[in-house]
Design a protein around this motif. Structure first.
Motif, PDB file in Angstrom:
ATOM      1  N   THR A   1     -31.758  -9.841 -71.171  1.00 32.51           N
ATOM      2  CA  THR A   1     -33.146  -9.928 -70.736  1.00 32.51           C
ATOM      3  C   THR A   1     -33.707  -8.517 -70.539  1.00 32.51           C
ATOM      4  O   THR A   1     -33.000  -7.657 -70.016  1.00 32.51           O
ATOM      5  N   ILE A   2     -34.948  -8.310 -70.979  1.00 30.62           N
ATOM      6  CA  ILE A   2     -35.533  -6.965 -70.833  1.00 30.62           C
ATOM      7  C   ILE A   2     -35.808  -6.693 -69.359  1.00 30.62           C
ATOM      8  O   ILE A   2     -36.424  -7.503 -68.667  1.00 30.62           O
TER       9      ILE A   2
ATOM     10  N   PHE B   1     -43.542  -1.124 -69.723  1.00 33.43           N
ATOM     11  CA  PHE B   1     -43.472  -2.330 -70.555  1.00 33.43           C
ATOM     12  C   PHE B   1     -44.860  -2.659 -71.108  1.00 33.43           C
ATOM     13  O   PHE B   1     -45.847  -2.029 -70.741  1.00 33.43           O
TER      14      PHE B   1
ATOM     15  N   ASP C   1     -43.413  -7.114 -74.540  1.00 35.51           N
ATOM     16  CA  ASP C   1     -42.339  -7.551 -73.649  1.00 35.51           C
ATOM     17  C   ASP C   1     -42.695  -8.871 -72.968  1.00 35.51           C
ATOM     18  O   ASP C   1     -41.824  -9.696 -72.729  1.00 35.51           O
TER      19      ASP C   1
ATOM     20  N   GLU D   1     -40.563  -9.192 -78.136  1.00 37.98           N
ATOM     21  CA  GLU D   1     -39.288  -8.495 -78.343  1.00 37.98           C
ATOM     22  C   GLU D   1     -38.148  -9.424 -77.913  1.00 37.98           C
ATOM     23  O   GLU D   1     -38.300 -10.164 -76.925  1.00 37.98           O
TER      24      GLU D   1
ATOM     25  N   GLY E   1     -37.473 -10.724 -74.292  1.00 35.14           N
ATOM     26  CA  GLY E   1     -38.756 -10.633 -73.603  1.00 35.14           C
ATOM     27  C   GLY E   1     -39.162 -11.956 -72.972  1.00 35.14           C
ATOM     28  O   GLY E   1     -38.345 -12.880 -72.849  1.00 35.14           O
TER      29      GLY E   1
END
Ligand SMILES: Cc1ncc(C[n+]2csc(CCOP(=O)(O)OP(=O)(O)O)c2C)c(N)n1
Ligand code: SF4
Ligand SMILES: [Mg+2]
Lengths: 614, 351
Positions: free
Chosen positions: A4-5, A11, A75, A93, A96
């Motif tokens: 996970t971002i 962002f 994101d 992404e 995201g």
């Protein structure tokens, strides 16, 4: 599922909406609230050439480091438009987030395995609270801002403060907006895991005293400060908001206190031929005048631009560039009118162009253009674009020197004429190529002359003699050389390490370039940089090119127009200037620039320059 | 073509007007147009009108497009600034010039090609905006300067010098001007200076958009049998609706008019227009009636001339824009630049 971002203050959030649904102000509220927490943001409108019903996007880059160019990639997608759902989901992404209205259940095929999904039943919340259809639609936007503020740790106090400023004296509106905000906040607090989104905003102190403003608004203010009294324009995206901003500024700043009368005149002309004609007429008659337009408008103006060049009448044209040719991409950005402006009109013509990088320079250069037009007695183009013009951009505050007075250039007055000074309208008295002019009505017997687009001698007398024509054209060349000295000079940025490589860029590419330079430097790709701020090019530009083996020329057009102008104006080996071109209508990104330069540097390093050049 | 300076010897008998100028002072360079060109007669009428109006020559701004007619400003009021702009676009330049300085007297000169063909759009819009000016079209039905092609005012069925009949409908500039909102509209003939000079004077005194369509035969390309813009044709078909006496406000009214033979219109600047009736009843302040009468003339092939329409109290562009009394081009940094304190406040509002 990829990781996970996770990011703090770095962002990209993108809002996908439907045009005309009232989302614009809610999205802007979102961006501003982050700014108020001391974290720079860079928002961009991506909109269609349509008033209602079509997709529109608003992209917010949250960037503690202050990189204000477009980053690329998303994101967190706030997907509010079913029409563009598939495309929007695809853009996220890996790792995201997808934020959506979960009122109606969607099949799992609508989602992506590698994307975190956050559903909020926005429609259901609205329908339960509001009965009026318009309210349901408008407050839905505020409700998602509320929910997002919880997920991203945006301080609700900042949003409420922004409401307070916006709805000062309109308590009812204030209350209803705060209520909607809290509807979203409460729902999110009660139903969502606070760690569902690992993109967080953390209070910082990186905004300073910078201002947040659109380039068109700034340029309009520059026209007010620079003393423009006549504005003639014809509506065209993305320049219309400039003329409208000029009207708004004038309403506040340019009415006589005693009489209430206007110290300006704004005419919405019947077309761009008329708007430039009015500017030329007003400037011929001694007023400061400007127009704002975009590419198709420039095309229509070209005959008049040639007249102003040859008859030597000041004019200021702000060209907020968009994607061409023809109607092209009317709501997308490009830097593709350089050639059509630099050499606009029939015959041997050349014009002065200024390239502002941000709203601050839009303000400065528009005011400066009014001085330069008077000093050089010729059209001056302020070359902005949609990316700077129609987006809020964080920039240094506007400044104005108390002592600064308008420079009206070489104007002979009744007193000068009375004192017996020689007046030759096209006579170069001191070698800079700029002659004296008189305003109509100056003196009962002296100083009148006839202005025309046909050849004339130093005393403005009609002539069809070859040598007279050539003398005049040569003087215009001297004047152009003077322009290169007095227009805004280029800015140089040196790599900490000596290098044989340089980059040249201009205008709205600036923030992406600043960031790309950091990336390149970090990767050991050292380059020196030069930001061109005007045409004709200063000697500094030629020197810079000669100091390097290869110079990348970064542009947002297909044909490498600045590169063509460099080739045209200087004597250069064509292989020395390497084009880096981005022209799909989206603003250029640091990722693109750094990757393209790195790739090309790689190729260059394989083949030593000497061999490549032979 | 070369520039010919006129000898500036003043004959002692030349009488000075109230402003202290002789008629010669309102002249310009020697005309380079064809001998007998109607345009030269119109220039002469402009010179006469300016002289009689006691205008300060340098207070006139002369603007034109491109064409033989548009060269005319070189041939009158040499002490004033002139601007030969581009083909068909003089109206916008004159609008801009007028915005910059409301105090000069604006004289626009154009041709039928310049104003009815390439420039019809700008012509319409300058009338709509009520720019305070006198706009004269020297109307010969052809493009003189490019050697005789039909212009958009050539009448349908009229024959070119080469013998070709014009198939297109013609544009009537008077009808256009009235329709577009001009507040003073007249038509005259270059060969009738008694009618033309007072019309020009009244137009110049009019504080709004004044338009004069002056039929001005082109002796080189449109003065043959079959042309409807030849000297002979216009003389034969001229239907003057009135004769204008222009009386400046400060002048005493001396002429006697038998009851019922004249209409008086007082313009906003105080000037008085006495319209001597020629046959039929005609009220030039009735716009609808004016349009009707002009259309009847067109239908019957008459060249209806005279003061055709006037609104004695026009509202001009500056009044609509509510501009300050001082000309905009006289405002200085202190008047126009809000300064650093105001800028600080603006900065604060953008944070
Ligand atoms: C853009 C452009 N197209 C064409 C011309 C060529 N041109 C010069 S004068 C003229 C016609 C002038 O006709 P009119 O206005 O009736 O003037 P006249 O010579 O009859 O007095 C034309 C077509 C031009 N100067 N500019
Ligand atoms: S060509 Fe016709 S319009 Fe031109 S100067 Fe000669 S007569 Fe006049
Ligand atoms: Mg003609």
């Amino acid at each position: 599922m990829p990781p996970t971002i996770t990011a703090v203050n770095d962002f990209v959030v993108k809002f996908a909406n439907v045009n005309g649904s009232g989302s614009a102000s809610a999205n802007e509220l979102f961006a501003r609230s982050i700014l108020r927490m001391g974290v720079p943001v860079s928002p961009r409108n991506i909109f269609p050439s349509n008033i209602q019903g079509l997709p529109t996007w608003y992209e917010v880059r949250v960037t503690e480091k202050g990189y204000l160019g477009r980053r690329g990639g998303v994101d967190l997608m706030v997907a509010m438009n079913p029409q563009t759902w598939a495309q929007d989901v695809k853009e996220i992404e890996p790792g995201g987030y997808l934020f959506y209205d979960s009122t109606k259940p969607l099949p799992s095929s609508a989602f992506r395995e590698d994307v975190n999904v956050i559903g909020v039943p926005l429609t259901a919340i609205c329908n339960a609270t509001y009965t009026d259809a318009r309210q349901r639609q408008l407050f839905k936007n505020i409700i998602y801002v509320g929910a997002l503020s919880v997920l991203l740790d945006i301080d609700a106090k900042e949003i409420e403060r922004l409401f307070g400023e916006q709805y000062k004296g309109k308590e009812k509106l204030l209350d209803s907006n705060v209520k909607a905000l809290n509807l979203g906040r409460d729902w999110a607090t009660q139903h969502l895991d606070p760690g569902a989104v690992k993109l967080k905003v953390r209070r910082a102190d990186n905004v300073g005293n910078r201002i947040f403003v659109e380039g068109n608004n700034a340029a309009a203010l520059g026209a007010v400060y620079g003393g423009a009294t006549v504005c003639a324009w014809y509506p065209i995206t993305p320049s219309s908001s400039l003329a409208e901003a000029f009207a708004n500024h004038c309403k506040r700043l340019r009415h006589d206190k005693g009489t209430g009368k206007a110290k300006y005149a704004i005419v919405q002309a019947e077309d761009e031929l008329a708007s430039i004609g009015m500017v030329i007429g007003a400037a011929w008659n001694g007023a400061r005048a400007f127009t704002a337009t975009s590419g198709p408008g420039i095309s229509l103006m070209t005959e008049f631009i040639g007249l102003a060049y040859f008859a030597e009448v000041p004019a200021v044209i702000v060209n907020v560039q968009r994607g061409g040719p023809s109607t092209g991409m009317p709501t997308r950005t490009q830097q593709s009118d350089l050639l059509s402006c630099a050499y606009a009109s029939n015959g041997d013509t050349k014009h002065v162009l200024l390239f502002p990088e941000d709203p601050k320079e839009c303000f400065e250069f528009t005011a400066e253009a009014l001085d330069l037009a008077d000093r050089l007695q010729t059209p001056i183009f302020v070359m902005t674009d949609l990316d700077i013009g129609m987006n809020h951009r964080l920039c240094q505050p506007f400044q104005w020197d108390e002592k600064r007075a308008f420079d009206r250039g070489k104007v002979m007055t009744a007193e000068d004429l009375e004192a017996g000074k020689t007046f030759g309208r096209y006579l170069d008295v001191d070698g800079d190529g700029i002659p004296f002019r008189t305003y109509p009505g100056t003196h009962p017997t002296k100083g009148s002359f006839f202005t025309r687009g046909t050849t004339k001698d130093e005393y403005a007398r009609y002539s069809e003699q070859g040598p007279v024509y050539v003398r005049n054209m040569e003087r215009l060349q001297r004047k152009f050389a003077t322009a290169a000295k007095i227009a805004p000079q280029p800015q140089r940025y040196s790599s900490p390490k000596a290098t044989r490589y340089g980059v040249i860029y201009f205008g709205s590419t600036s923030p992406a370039m600043d960031e790309a330079l950091d990336h390149l430097e970090a990767d050991g790709n050292h380059v020196n940089a030069l930001r061109v701020r005007s045409f004709p090019f200063s000697q500094v530009v030629e020197d810079f090119i000669h100091e390097h083996d290869r110079v990348f020329v970064i542009e947002q057009n297909r044909d490498g127009q600045l590169r063509s102008m460099l080739m045209n104006e200087f004597t250069l080996d064509a292989r020395k200037l390497v084009p880096v071109l981005h022209y799909d209508g989206t603003p250029i990104t640091a990722r693109f620039i750094a990757a393209d330069i790195a790739k090309k540097l790689g190729q260059l390093k394989v083949v030593p320059f000497d061999k490549a050049a032979s | 073509m070369t520039f010919i300076a006129k000898p500036r010897l003043h004959h002692p008998s030349l009488v000075k007007n109230k402003a202290g100028f002789t008629r010669r002072d309102y002249e310009g360079a020697v005309s380079t147009l064809c001998a007998g060109c109607g345009h030269d007669s119109i220039s002469a009428a402009i010179i006469q009108a300016c002289y009689e109006l006691d205008i300060l020559p340098h207070q006139v701004a002369k603007l034109s497009g491109i064409g033989c007619s548009s060269k005319a400003p070189t041939y009158f009021v040499g002490a004033s600034h002139g601007f030969n702009t581009v083909h068909g676009r003089m109206p916008s330049v004159m609008t801009g010039a007028n915005l910059a300085n409301k105090n000069l007297i604006y004289m626009g000169v154009s041709g039928d090609g310049d104003s009815a063909s390439i420039g019809l759009g700008q012509f319409a819009h300058i009338m709509r905006r009520g720019v305070n000016m006198t706009y004269i079209v020297m109307n010969n039905g052809v493009y003189g300067l490019t050697k005789g092609q039909f212009s958009a005012t050539a009448d349908k069925g009229s024959i070119s010098k080469k013998g070709v009949a014009n198939a297109d409908a013609s544009i009537d500039m008077v009808s256009m001007a009235i329709l577009m909102g001009a507040t003073f509209v007249g038509r005259s003939f270059s060969g009738d200076k008694h009618q033309l000079v007072p019309l020009i004077k009244a137009a110049m005194a009019h504080k709004g958009a004044a338009f004069l369509d002056v039929i001005s035969p082109c002796v080189a390309f449109n003065n043959h049998a079959g042309s409807t813009k030849s000297y002979e044709y216009v003389r034969e078909h001229n239907e003057a609706l009135n004769r204008l006496d222009f009386i400046e406000g400060r002048e005493e009214i001396t002429a006697d008019y038998a009851p019922g033979t004249a209409t008086t219109v007082r313009q906003h600047d105080g000037s008085i227009l006495r319209l001597r009736k020629l046959g039929e009843e005609y009220d030039p302040s009735d716009k609808i009636a004016a349009m009707k009468r002009v259309q009847e003339g067109l239908a019957s092939g008459e060249v209806v001339t005279g003061l055709l329409y006037v609104d004695p109290s026009p509202v001009d562009l500056h009044a609509n824009l509510n501009t300050v009394d001082a000309p905009l081009n006289t405002l200085q940094t202190g008047d126009l630049c809000p300064g650093p304190q105001a800028l600080e406040r603006i900065n604060a509002s953008l944070r």
